[in-house]
Design a protein around this motif. Structure first.
Motif, PDB file in Angstrom:
ATOM      1  N   HIS A  43     -13.848  42.057   6.091  1.00  0.00           N
ATOM      2  CA  HIS A  43     -12.742  41.471   5.323  1.00  0.00           C
ATOM      3  C   HIS A  43     -12.509  42.229   4.010  1.00  0.00           C
ATOM      4  N   GLY A  44     -13.203  43.355   3.845  1.00  0.00           N
ATOM      5  CA  GLY A  44     -13.021  44.144   2.626  1.00  0.00           C
ATOM      6  C   GLY A  44     -13.750  43.581   1.426  1.00  0.00           C
ATOM      7  N   GLY A  45     -14.693  42.669   1.642  1.00  0.00           N
ATOM      8  CA  GLY A  45     -15.420  42.052   0.526  1.00  0.00           C
ATOM      9  C   GLY A  45     -16.864  42.509   0.466  1.00  0.00           C
ATOM     10  N   THR A  46     -17.647  41.870  -0.412  1.00  0.00           N
ATOM     11  CA  THR A  46     -19.069  42.202  -0.526  1.00  0.00           C
ATOM     12  C   THR A  46     -19.901  40.917  -0.569  1.00  0.00           C
ATOM     13  N   VAL A  47     -21.127  41.020  -0.060  1.00  0.00           N
ATOM     14  CA  VAL A  47     -22.050  39.881  -0.146  1.00  0.00           C
ATOM     15  C   VAL A  47     -23.097  40.186  -1.205  1.00  0.00           C
ATOM     16  N   TYR A  48     -23.696  39.152  -1.766  1.00  0.00           N
ATOM     17  CA  TYR A  48     -24.765  39.386  -2.712  1.00  0.00           C
ATOM     18  C   TYR A  48     -25.776  38.259  -2.660  1.00  0.00           C
ATOM     19  N   ALA A  49     -26.976  38.553  -3.145  1.00  0.00           N
ATOM     20  CA  ALA A  49     -28.023  37.544  -3.247  1.00  0.00           C
ATOM     21  C   ALA A  49     -28.730  37.788  -4.562  1.00  0.00           C
ATOM     22  N   ALA A  50     -29.094  36.736  -5.263  1.00  0.00           N
ATOM     23  CA  ALA A  50     -29.778  36.889  -6.547  1.00  0.00           C
ATOM     24  C   ALA A  50     -30.659  35.677  -6.774  1.00  0.00           C
ATOM     25  N   PRO A  51     -31.697  35.841  -7.600  1.00  0.00           N
ATOM     26  CA  PRO A  51     -32.523  34.680  -7.905  1.00  0.00           C
ATOM     27  C   PRO A  51     -31.706  33.659  -8.684  1.00  0.00           C
ATOM     28  N   ASN A  52     -31.986  32.381  -8.448  1.00  0.00           N
ATOM     29  CA  ASN A  52     -31.312  31.320  -9.186  1.00  0.00           C
ATOM     30  C   ASN A  52     -32.266  30.843 -10.278  1.00  0.00           C
ATOM     31  N   PHE A  53     -31.730  30.477 -11.417  1.00  0.00           N
ATOM     32  CA  PHE A  53     -32.575  30.031 -12.520  1.00  0.00           C
ATOM     33  C   PHE A  53     -32.676  28.506 -12.516  1.00  0.00           C
ATOM     34  N   PRO A  54     -33.861  27.891 -12.694  1.00  0.00           N
ATOM     35  CA  PRO A  54     -35.177  28.514 -12.833  1.00  0.00           C
ATOM     36  C   PRO A  54     -35.828  28.847 -11.487  1.00  0.00           C
ATOM     37  N   HIS A  55     -35.403  28.187 -10.386  1.00  0.00           N
ATOM     38  CA  HIS A  55     -35.928  28.642  -9.094  1.00  0.00           C
ATOM     39  C   HIS A  55     -34.880  28.534  -8.005  1.00  0.00           C
ATOM     40  N   GLY A  56     -35.191  29.196  -6.900  1.00  0.00           N
ATOM     41  CA  GLY A  56     -34.238  29.193  -5.807  1.00  0.00           C
ATOM     42  C   GLY A  56     -33.445  30.488  -5.744  1.00  0.00           C
ATOM     43  N   THR A  57     -32.399  30.458  -4.951  1.00  0.00           N
ATOM     44  CA  THR A  57     -31.613  31.670  -4.728  1.00  0.00           C
ATOM     45  C   THR A  57     -30.135  31.329  -4.734  1.00  0.00           C
ATOM     46  N   VAL A  58     -29.339  32.294  -5.103  1.00  0.00           N
ATOM     47  CA  VAL A  58     -27.899  32.128  -4.944  1.00  0.00           C
ATOM     48  C   VAL A  58     -27.382  33.233  -4.027  1.00  0.00           C
ATOM     49  N   PHE A  59     -26.658  32.789  -3.003  1.00  0.00           N
ATOM     50  CA  PHE A  59     -26.020  33.716  -2.062  1.00  0.00           C
ATOM     51  C   PHE A  59     -24.523  33.573  -2.219  1.00  0.00           C
ATOM     52  N   GLY A  60     -23.827  34.674  -2.144  1.00  0.00           N
ATOM     53  CA  GLY A  60     -22.380  34.551  -2.276  1.00  0.00           C
ATOM     54  C   GLY A  60     -21.651  35.748  -1.734  1.00  0.00           C
ATOM     55  N   PHE A  61     -20.334  35.623  -1.716  1.00  0.00           N
ATOM     56  CA  PHE A  61     -19.508  36.768  -1.346  1.00  0.00           C
ATOM     57  C   PHE A  61     -18.227  36.753  -2.167  1.00  0.00           C
ATOM     58  N   THR A  62     -17.672  37.943  -2.325  1.00  0.00           N
ATOM     59  CA  THR A  62     -16.364  38.030  -2.972  1.00  0.00           C
ATOM     60  C   THR A  62     -15.398  38.662  -1.991  1.00  0.00           C
ATOM     61  N   LEU A  63     -14.179  38.197  -2.057  1.00  0.00           N
ATOM     62  CA  LEU A  63     -13.127  38.742  -1.202  1.00  0.00           C
ATOM     63  C   LEU A  63     -11.992  39.216  -2.088  1.00  0.00           C
ATOM     64  N   PRO A  64     -11.412  40.363  -1.778  1.00  0.00           N
ATOM     65  CA  PRO A  64     -10.264  40.803  -2.573  1.00  0.00           C
ATOM     66  C   PRO A  64      -9.055  39.921  -2.263  1.00  0.00           C
ATOM     67  N   LEU A  65      -8.269  39.631  -3.281  1.00  0.00           N
ATOM     68  CA  LEU A  65      -7.041  38.855  -3.066  1.00  0.00           C
ATOM     69  C   LEU A  65      -5.899  39.841  -3.099  1.00  0.00           C
ATOM     70  N   ASP A  66      -4.984  39.716  -2.118  1.00  0.00           N
ATOM     71  CA  ASP A  66      -3.872  40.652  -2.206  1.00  0.00           C
ATOM     72  C   ASP A  66      -2.629  39.964  -2.717  1.00  0.00           C
ATOM     73  N   GLY A  67      -2.774  39.465  -3.921  1.00  0.00           N
ATOM     74  CA  GLY A  67      -1.606  38.948  -4.624  1.00  0.00           C
ATOM     75  C   GLY A  67      -0.979  37.705  -4.024  1.00  0.00           C
ATOM     76  N   LYS A  68      -1.723  37.041  -3.113  1.00  0.00           N
ATOM     77  CA  LYS A  68      -1.162  35.826  -2.528  1.00  0.00           C
ATOM     78  C   LYS A  68      -1.419  34.635  -3.443  1.00  0.00           C
ATOM     79  N   THR A  69      -0.464  33.786  -3.584  1.00  0.00           N
ATOM     80  CA  THR A  69      -0.656  32.621  -4.444  1.00  0.00           C
ATOM     81  C   THR A  69      -0.681  31.348  -3.627  1.00  0.00           C
ATOM     82  N   ARG A  70      -1.102  30.304  -4.260  1.00  0.00           N
ATOM     83  CA  ARG A  70      -1.251  29.034  -3.581  1.00  0.00           C
ATOM     84  C   ARG A  70       0.064  28.579  -2.971  1.00  0.00           C
ATOM     85  N   GLY A  71      -0.039  28.006  -1.779  1.00  0.00           N
ATOM     86  CA  GLY A  71       1.155  27.443  -1.130  1.00  0.00           C
ATOM     87  C   GLY A  71       1.443  28.265   0.068  1.00  0.00           C
TER      88      GLY A  71
END
Ligand SMILES: Nc1ncnc2c1ncn2[C@@H]1O[C@H](COP(=O)(O)OP(=O)(O)O)[C@@H](O)[C@H]1O
Ligand SMILES: [Mg+2]
Length: 354
Positions: free
Chosen positions: A326-354
């Motif tokens: 989908h042209g995006g990236t995934v990431y993982a990082a430690p969460n403070f104070p414990h645990g993990t955060v997983f996420g992804f970002t997706l590029p938006l191509d100028g589309k707006t709500r609706g």
């Protein structure tokens, strides 16, 4: 065939325009230059450009048109030695033919790889839904139990003398509501396990996330996890495959639930958030679970990497391939104070709500 062809035309108008302009320039160049110059070989670039359609039919059409243009400009060209021109023309045709053939081969392999990837993604969804089986069954059996109870109540209200139609009506209203609830659960499961080729629709991400969380609600309750969501109210619609992106979120959430199983019940927190900034959208799943050792963070997205006795190690690998497609990236990082955060970002191509 003709409708298919028109669909190609309208699907990617810019690419067609680029191809037509480039082919036109080459055609004019080929026609006005000397016959001794193999200008037509440049059509190879047009064919390579057509690989971007991702369709073998379109590549074949472009190849045939290029070959036809080469022959046409051979007859239109007035100057130069026609013998050399004939040889050059034949060489150009061979180059065009070979390139078209190779381009079609490449696209066929690509399509097979894409199909394999989406089949793998579906298998892993089936597996997750299998794991969620008892929770989902519970989610469906609850409204059905309520339907039975309300049905009996309605019968009693109607059998009473005098019949209480008002109470009976209310019981029936509850039946209709519960039937809708059970239908919703089944609908969500069905959409998730349906075999479908990857699509690129525009959809409401908030709703898609909501659907996933509904599906795991039972599991979250069973594991005594505190679930919070922070979904920005102004999220734009995203373009992509709804089910595949749901699968990624589902993978993250299931991993989080598993990571939370090993910490104290009072400390099990899960935060699912989504926000849009500048030209991208970020979705993250944050848990207070056992966490990942920093040294391992870059290995967990590898296929077959697992630390679980019954793990497959495919969830994060599939998630990454879906997001990158989908042209995006995934990431993982430690969460403070414990645990993990997983996420992804997706590029938006100028589309707006609706
Ligand atoms: N939320 C999380 N917290 C801690 N570790 C995690 C989390 N998510 C993934 N991992 C680690 O990454 C590994 C790979 O995850 P995944 O690809 O989903 O495969 P599996 O869940 O089958 O092991 C897991 O075995 C685990 O060690
Ligand atoms: Mg997993």
């Amino acid at each position: 065939m003709r409708r298919e062809f028109l669909k190609y035309l309208f699907d990617m108008p810019l690419l067609w325009l680029g191809i037509a302009v480039l082919a036109g320039v080459i055609f004019v160049g080929d026609t006005i230059t000397d016959l001794e110059i193999a200008f037509a070989v440049l059509y190879v670039s047009v064919i390579l450009l057509s690989v971007n359609f991702g369709r073998t039919g379109a590549i074949a059409v472009v190849g045939i048109v290029c070959a036809a243009l080469t022959v046409l400009s051979y007859f239109l060209t007035r100057h130069g030695a026609s013998h050399a021109g004939l040889i050059n023309g034949i060489l150009s045709l061979v180059a065009i033919g070979a390139t078209t053939y190779l381009a079609i081969r490449i696209e066929t392999f690509d399509a097979r790889a894409r199909a394999a990837q989406s089949e793998l993604a579906r298998m892993s969804r089936l597996m997750i839904v299998g794991e969620l089986g008892t929770s989902i069954a519970h989610e469906v059996s609850q409204p059905i139990t309520a339907i039975t109870a309300n049905g009996n109540a309605a019968l009693r209200w109607l059998a009473a003398t005098p019949a209480d139609q008002e109470e009976a009506r209310r019981a029936i209203e509850r039946i209709v509501m519960d039937a809708g609830r059970a239908g919703d659960v089944i609908g969500r499961v069905r959409r998730l396990v349906a075999r479908s080729s990857p699509s690129r629709d525009t959809f409401d991400l908030t709703e898609a996330i909501g659907d996933v969380l509904e599906l795991v609600r039972g599991e979250i309750r069973k594991n005594q996890i505190l679930l919070r969501t922070e979904l920005a109210s102004d999220l734009p619609f995203v373009a992509g495959d709804r089910v595949q992106l749901q699968q990624v979120i589902l993978n993250f959430v299931m991993n989080a639930i598993e990571a939370l199983a090993d910490v104290d019940a009072g400390a099990r927190e899960l935060l699912v958030s989504a926000a849009a900034a500048e030209s991208k959208i970020t979705v993250s799943v944050r848990d207070t679970g056992i966490g990942v050792a920093p040294a391992r963070l870059d290995r967990i997205f590898e296929a077959f990497y697992t630390t679980k006795p019954n793990g497959m190690g495919m969830g994060l690998a599939i998630s990454r391939s879906i997001i990158e497609a989908h042209g995006g990236t995934v990431y993982a990082a430690p969460n403070f104070p414990h645990g993990t955060v997983f996420g992804f970002t997706l590029p938006l191509d100028g589309k707006t709500r609706g």
